[in-house]
Each structure stands twice: as C-alpha cells, then as structure tokens.
Design a protein around this motif. Sequence first.
Motif, PDB file in Angstrom:
ATOM      1  N   SER A  61      -0.188   6.214   5.991  1.00 39.73           N
ATOM      2  CA  SER A  61      -0.658   5.508   4.795  1.00 39.73           C
ATOM      3  C   SER A  61       0.259   4.344   4.414  1.00 39.73           C
ATOM      4  O   SER A  61      -0.083   3.555   3.534  1.00 39.73           O
ATOM      5  CB  SER A  61      -0.746   6.498   3.631  1.00 39.73           C
ATOM      6  OG  SER A  61       0.520   7.074   3.398  1.00 39.73           O
ATOM      7  N   VAL A  62       1.412   4.231   5.067  1.00 39.88           N
ATOM      8  CA  VAL A  62       2.401   3.219   4.691  1.00 39.88           C
ATOM      9  C   VAL A  62       2.246   1.974   5.570  1.00 39.88           C
ATOM     10  O   VAL A  62       2.231   2.067   6.795  1.00 39.88           O
ATOM     11  CB  VAL A  62       3.835   3.787   4.865  1.00 39.88           C
ATOM     12  CG1 VAL A  62       4.885   2.723   4.540  1.00 39.88           C
ATOM     13  CG2 VAL A  62       4.031   5.016   4.000  1.00 39.88           C
ATOM     14  N   ALA A  63       2.132   0.812   4.932  1.00 41.46           N
ATOM     15  CA  ALA A  63       2.043  -0.446   5.674  1.00 41.46           C
ATOM     16  C   ALA A  63       3.448  -0.877   6.086  1.00 41.46           C
ATOM     17  O   ALA A  63       4.371  -0.816   5.277  1.00 41.46           O
ATOM     18  CB  ALA A  63       1.391  -1.513   4.815  1.00 41.46           C
ATOM     19  N   THR A  64       3.626  -1.295   7.347  1.00 37.92           N
ATOM     20  CA  THR A  64       4.964  -1.674   7.803  1.00 37.92           C
ATOM     21  C   THR A  64       5.030  -3.155   8.205  1.00 37.92           C
ATOM     22  O   THR A  64       5.669  -3.943   7.525  1.00 37.92           O
ATOM     23  CB  THR A  64       5.436  -0.770   8.956  1.00 37.92           C
ATOM     24  OG1 THR A  64       4.481  -0.801  10.011  1.00 37.92           O
ATOM     25  CG2 THR A  64       5.634   0.667   8.482  1.00 37.92           C
ATOM     26  N   HIS A  65       4.342  -3.560   9.293  1.00 38.66           N
ATOM     27  CA  HIS A  65       4.506  -4.961   9.709  1.00 38.66           C
ATOM     28  C   HIS A  65       3.391  -5.869   9.192  1.00 38.66           C
ATOM     29  O   HIS A  65       2.313  -5.396   8.835  1.00 38.66           O
ATOM     30  CB  HIS A  65       4.706  -5.078  11.226  1.00 38.66           C
ATOM     31  CG  HIS A  65       3.468  -4.907  12.066  1.00 38.66           C
ATOM     32  ND1 HIS A  65       2.456  -5.828  12.102  1.00 38.66           N
ATOM     33  CD2 HIS A  65       3.108  -3.943  12.944  1.00 38.66           C
ATOM     34  CE1 HIS A  65       1.531  -5.419  12.965  1.00 38.66           C
ATOM     35  NE2 HIS A  65       1.897  -4.285  13.482  1.00 38.66           N
ATOM     36  N   SER A 120      -2.358 -13.500   5.150  1.00 40.58           N
ATOM     37  CA  SER A 120      -1.366 -12.553   5.654  1.00 40.58           C
ATOM     38  C   SER A 120      -1.462 -11.254   4.860  1.00 40.58           C
ATOM     39  O   SER A 120      -1.613 -11.288   3.639  1.00 40.58           O
ATOM     40  CB  SER A 120       0.027 -13.177   5.501  1.00 40.58           C
ATOM     41  OG  SER A 120       1.018 -12.231   5.831  1.00 40.58           O
ATOM     42  N   ILE A 121      -1.436 -10.137   5.573  1.00 39.48           N
ATOM     43  CA  ILE A 121      -1.353  -8.838   4.896  1.00 39.48           C
ATOM     44  C   ILE A 121      -0.365  -7.961   5.667  1.00 39.48           C
ATOM     45  O   ILE A 121       0.015  -8.282   6.798  1.00 39.48           O
ATOM     46  CB  ILE A 121      -2.718  -8.104   4.809  1.00 39.48           C
ATOM     47  CG1 ILE A 121      -3.295  -7.846   6.210  1.00 39.48           C
ATOM     48  CG2 ILE A 121      -3.697  -8.855   3.933  1.00 39.48           C
ATOM     49  CD1 ILE A 121      -4.466  -6.873   6.209  1.00 39.48           C
ATOM     50  N   ARG A 122       0.045  -6.863   5.054  1.00 35.87           N
ATOM     51  CA  ARG A 122       0.925  -5.905   5.713  1.00 35.87           C
ATOM     52  C   ARG A 122       0.065  -4.708   6.115  1.00 35.87           C
ATOM     53  O   ARG A 122      -0.772  -4.262   5.336  1.00 35.87           O
ATOM     54  CB  ARG A 122       2.056  -5.495   4.761  1.00 35.87           C
ATOM     55  CG  ARG A 122       3.244  -4.840   5.414  1.00 35.87           C
ATOM     56  CD  ARG A 122       4.399  -4.729   4.430  1.00 35.87           C
ATOM     57  NE  ARG A 122       5.041  -6.007   4.170  1.00 35.87           N
ATOM     58  CZ  ARG A 122       6.015  -6.528   4.935  1.00 35.87           C
ATOM     59  NH1 ARG A 122       6.462  -5.878   5.985  1.00 35.87           N
ATOM     60  NH2 ARG A 122       6.539  -7.690   4.640  1.00 35.87           N
TER      61      ARG A 122
END
Length: 246
Positions: free
Chosen positions: A151-155, A173-175
């Motif tokens: 569930s965690v956005a990283t790059h 741009s999104i993560r």
Amino acid sequence: MLPLIAVTCSRKIGGSWGEYDQGHFMDYAFCQYSRAIVACGGAPVLIPAACDQGALDRILSAADGLLLSGGPDVHPKFYGEEPMPGLGEIDEPLDRMELAAAAAAWKADLPILGICRGIQLLNIALGGTVYQDIERQVPEAIEHRQQAAKSVATHTVSIERPSLLFDILRRRSIRVNGKHHQAVKDVAEDLQVGARAPDGLVEALFAPERTFVLAVQWHPEGAFATDLFARKLLSAFVRSTKERLP
Ligand SMILES: [Mn+2]
C-alpha cells in the motif's frame, strides 16, 4: 446493470508460483483486485489458468472488460528468448491462458487493464519483449522491488503527455508502489509508453487507437484504500467497461 469484469487469476502455493491442481487460489491478492472493482461499481469474475480456448471465449463474450493481473514471470519462449539467470518462476498454463485472453480481448476491442505482470503479458501478447531480470540487465536501475508494504508508494513515475494516463490523472508525476523484477524492454508496435521511472524503465503502456487499453507496472489495487490516483485509475477502467452495457 453492473459491468462484468474478467480478472485473470494466477496461483501461489507455499511461497512458490506455478504449482497447480492443489486447489489454492491467491485469495489474499485476488480479494484486493475484486474489492477495488466492486468499489468502482463493477462485478468481478475470476478466470483460472485451467480455462481452455472454449471456456475463455465464453467468459470473454459475456465480459465487458479484462483485467490482466499480477503473477509470476512469463516464459521467455513467448517473446523469442531463452531463459537467462535471474528469471523467476514460470507457470506455462497461466501464460497460455492469459496470452489467449489478451489476444481475444484486443481483437474484440474490449477495455483492458494490465497490472504488474499484466503490463508485461499485454506487451508480449502484442509482440513486445521484457527484461528477464532488471538487476542483471539494467544495472543503473533504481529499486523496483520495494520492501515496503504494497500500500506504500515508493518511487516516482513521470507521465507522458498526451497519454491515456495523463487524461485520467491530470498529473505529470506521481509516486507509485511496485514489486517487480521484470520490466518492458521492446514496446509492441500497437502500444505507446504512458509513463517511465526515473531510470527510464517503462511503467505504463496504452493503445491510443483503442477504446481503453492501459497497463501499469505498479499496483493500484494494493493502494486503493489510501491513494487517490489508484482509485482514479481503477475507476476510469470500470467506467470504460460500463459504456459497453446495453
Ligand atoms: Mn517500478
């Protein structure tokens, strides 16, 4: 009436992909895809690897959309390569079923959403190739197999403009979250790049000539509860399938 969305279904037993006839679906993963589709107003139907062409044709003739889901690596013979070191687990019956499903949905101009393995599978089905192992073939690549929870956005990814993804998200741009060790290499002729990671790797593909064909390397279903862009992406797919209803 709710649109019927067919979701291809890989399998995993005791930490290894591709063992079958044991009666275990990846319930935990397919609940996430299914829950997201239901939340967007669709009715999910899971397609098992056991489907032959006849069963597949019957399901897809009733379906309003196809979701190509995450799973193990596609056998490299399907894109004209021999297995290289770093190739992960393979499930050939799943490959055959999904390649046939992608081809049939493409031919019928059914809305298609590819996720993770799904972007690779769609690209291969239409004549493209993938890196068998990012770490060995693209040494300058960033970390694409995040240790963080799904569930965690990283790059970050940068979104091409114009593209279907930009139309949906209205962001450059999104993560994103992601757990992949393969990535699209040669893009199939009918597809275009919709987003890239900072290292240049392809993170989204789309087909400008089609009603709705979008594939992403990340996992919107895994961040559906918390990430607005994940919700927007899945909602746009389900909305496109509703347009097929009478
Ligand atoms: Mn990535």
